[in-house]
Design a protein around this motif. Structure first.
Motif, short mmCIF file in Angstrom:
data_model
loop_
_atom_site.label_atom_id
_atom_site.label_comp_id
_atom_site.label_asym_id
_atom_site.label_seq_id
_atom_site.Cartn_x
_atom_site.Cartn_y
_atom_site.Cartn_z
N VAL A 108 0.83 -1.20 0.00
CA VAL A 108 0.00 0.00 0.00
C VAL A 108 0.87 1.26 0.00
O VAL A 108 0.62 2.21 -0.75
N ASP A 109 1.91 1.28 0.84
CA ASP A 109 2.80 2.44 0.90
C ASP A 109 3.49 2.67 -0.44
O ASP A 109 3.56 3.80 -0.94
N LYS A 110 3.99 1.58 -1.04
CA LYS A 110 4.70 1.70 -2.32
C LYS A 110 3.75 2.13 -3.43
O LYS A 110 4.12 2.92 -4.32
N ALA A 111 2.51 1.64 -3.39
CA ALA A 111 1.53 2.03 -4.40
C ALA A 111 1.24 3.53 -4.32
O ALA A 111 1.10 4.21 -5.36
N MET A 112 1.16 4.06 -3.11
CA MET A 112 0.93 5.51 -2.97
C MET A 112 2.14 6.29 -3.47
O MET A 112 1.99 7.35 -4.11
N GLU A 113 3.33 5.77 -3.20
CA GLU A 113 4.55 6.45 -3.65
C GLU A 113 4.65 6.50 -5.17
O GLU A 113 5.03 7.52 -5.75
N LEU A 114 4.28 5.38 -5.82
CA LEU A 114 4.41 5.27 -7.28
C LEU A 114 3.14 5.64 -8.01
O LEU A 114 3.10 5.56 -9.25
#
Length: 417
Positions: A192-198
């Motif tokens: 979830v964190d990486k999806a928000m970042e990318l």
């Protein structure tokens, strides 16, 4: 509530019906284990299986803990890697063999939903036609297969994502649009964190079942704020599904294929309902018939039934580890020794050994709840402490009900510099 809200009719049995049917199955399972598991033929030698048809009778059988299972497997490596616990032999009836840390080897049978995880996924809202992104490891351990077989039992398709390769997994989620996630909560947080970042689109994920780690309410709420309904499972490689969370969010409902006891750590003695102790599980799985298997995990039985209408008992969830063995002045002290001391005195209701001081300057104090407390009893218990542990320690007589209900038999309160 409509039957479609439940995985099967077992979930809404009356308490009396479930207990009657499980106790009848217990007697059959004990006989089966004696006949088809060389380990339990030895452990349960002399036990009259038809007489094991009540919880009182079950409580008189020995507890087999994971350490004992590992010792038997190691001793029989060249002849039987399962240590005599498996009722299956290699071939068509043993689909896979897994290795958990130890290593401990576990067999997988061929029955549909062998690990019984379908019930857990159904309670979390998984339904036929869903695509499940399964991020448990497919390497050696059974975690991924436990959840995959459960997903198939519900009628889901599965993407075997495994662990790692976060950006590739995000790409697969964006392309395949899975409905649900299974895996550890920590890796879901990473996704979830990486999806928000990318700025990656993972909005198709709306529900998840997690396991393998602690799942605090704060993390559950974090997922909820981001549109993900995440539910907790409690399963082990030895037992399969033990308990699962429902949409009521009030503890974990016990699976229909296990009989669970809560015992005082270091013993096989059941504790009163609501008291924290070690989870001891008897599985009704004939392929791997574990009788009174000590999980080493702490929990407690909750009163009443789940508001969803499921009538099986509930546990509070994972509350820590039961093995509190500690070293005092160079000597190991075990929870079973504390239990041995307490058993010598009928007046003692509960005991808790507190180890304090600084390293190399240990101090032992046994706190005791007793129905009749006097100086003579305190002196006798101090003598028993010395006899059992070979160490000197003080005894403090406390009011009944004053010791914490946290499952701790040994509390290490030392300061480490």
């Amino acid at each position: 509530m409509a039957q479609t809200e439940f995985f099967d009719a077992l979930e809404t049995r009356s308490t009396a019906q479930r207990e009657s049917e499980q106790m009848a199955a217990l007697a059959r399972q004990v006989a089966h284990a004696q006949a088809h598991s060389t380990a339990f033929a030895e452990i349960l030698q002399g036990v009259d299986a038809p007489e094991i048809h009540s919880r009182d009778a079950l409580a008189r059988l020995p507890v087999t803990r994971k350490s004992a299972l590992l010792e038997r497997q190691r001793a029989q490596r060249t002849t039987d890697v399962f240590g005599g616990f498996s009722a299956l032999v290699r071939g068509p009836q043993m689909r896979r063999v897994f290795a958990s840390p130890g290593p401990i080897y576990e067999p997988e049978g061929v029955t549909q939903d062998y690990w019984r995880a379908g019930r857990c996924l159904f309670a979390a809202g998984f339904r036929a036609g869903d695509l499940v992104h399964n991020a448990f490891s497919y390497h050696m351990t059974p975690g991924a297969f436990i959840l995959e077989s459960g997903a198939h039992a519900v009628g889901c398709s599965v993407f075997p994502a495994g662990t790692g390769q976060t950006e590739q997994q995000l790409q697969a989620i964006a392309d395949l649009r899975p409905d649900a996630y299974t895996g550890t909560p920590s890796f879901l947080r990473i996704l979830v964190d990486k999806a928000m970042e990318l700025d990656s689109d993972i909005g198709s994920l709306r529900k998840a079942v997690v396991g393998g780690e602690a799942f605090p309410p704060s993390l559950r709420d974090w997922f909820t704020e981001r549109g993900l309904a995440v539910y907790q499972s409690y399963a082990t490689a030895d037992l399969g599904l033990v308990a699962y969370e429902t949409k009521a969010r009030e503890g974990l409902v016990l699976d229909e294929g296990v009989i669970v006891e809560i015992v005082r750590p270091g013993t096989g003695d059941p504790v009163p309902e609501g008291e924290v102790g070690e989870l001891v599980v008897t599985t009704l799985n004939p392929a791997y018939p574990l009788i009174r298997f000590g999980t080493g995990d702490l929990s407690a039985i909750l009163p009443g039934h789940c508001p969803t209408g499921r009538t099986a008992p509930r546990i509070k969830g994972w509350m820590g580890r039961a093995d509190q063995t500690t070293k005092v002045r160079g000597m190991f002290v075990h929870p079973s020794q504390v239990a041995d001391i307490a058993r010598r005195f009928p007046q003692v209701r509960k005991a808790r050994l507190v180890v304090s001081g600084e390293m190399a300057n240990d101090h032992m104090c046994l706190q005791v709840e007793a129905s009749e407390a006097d100086e003579g009893l305190r002196t006798l218990i101090e003598t028993a402490v010395r006899d059992v542990t070979k160490l000197r320690g003080q005894v403090e007589l406390v009011q009944p009900g004053s010791l914490p209900n946290d499952g701790k038999v040994i509390e290490d309160a030392r300061t480490y510099q």
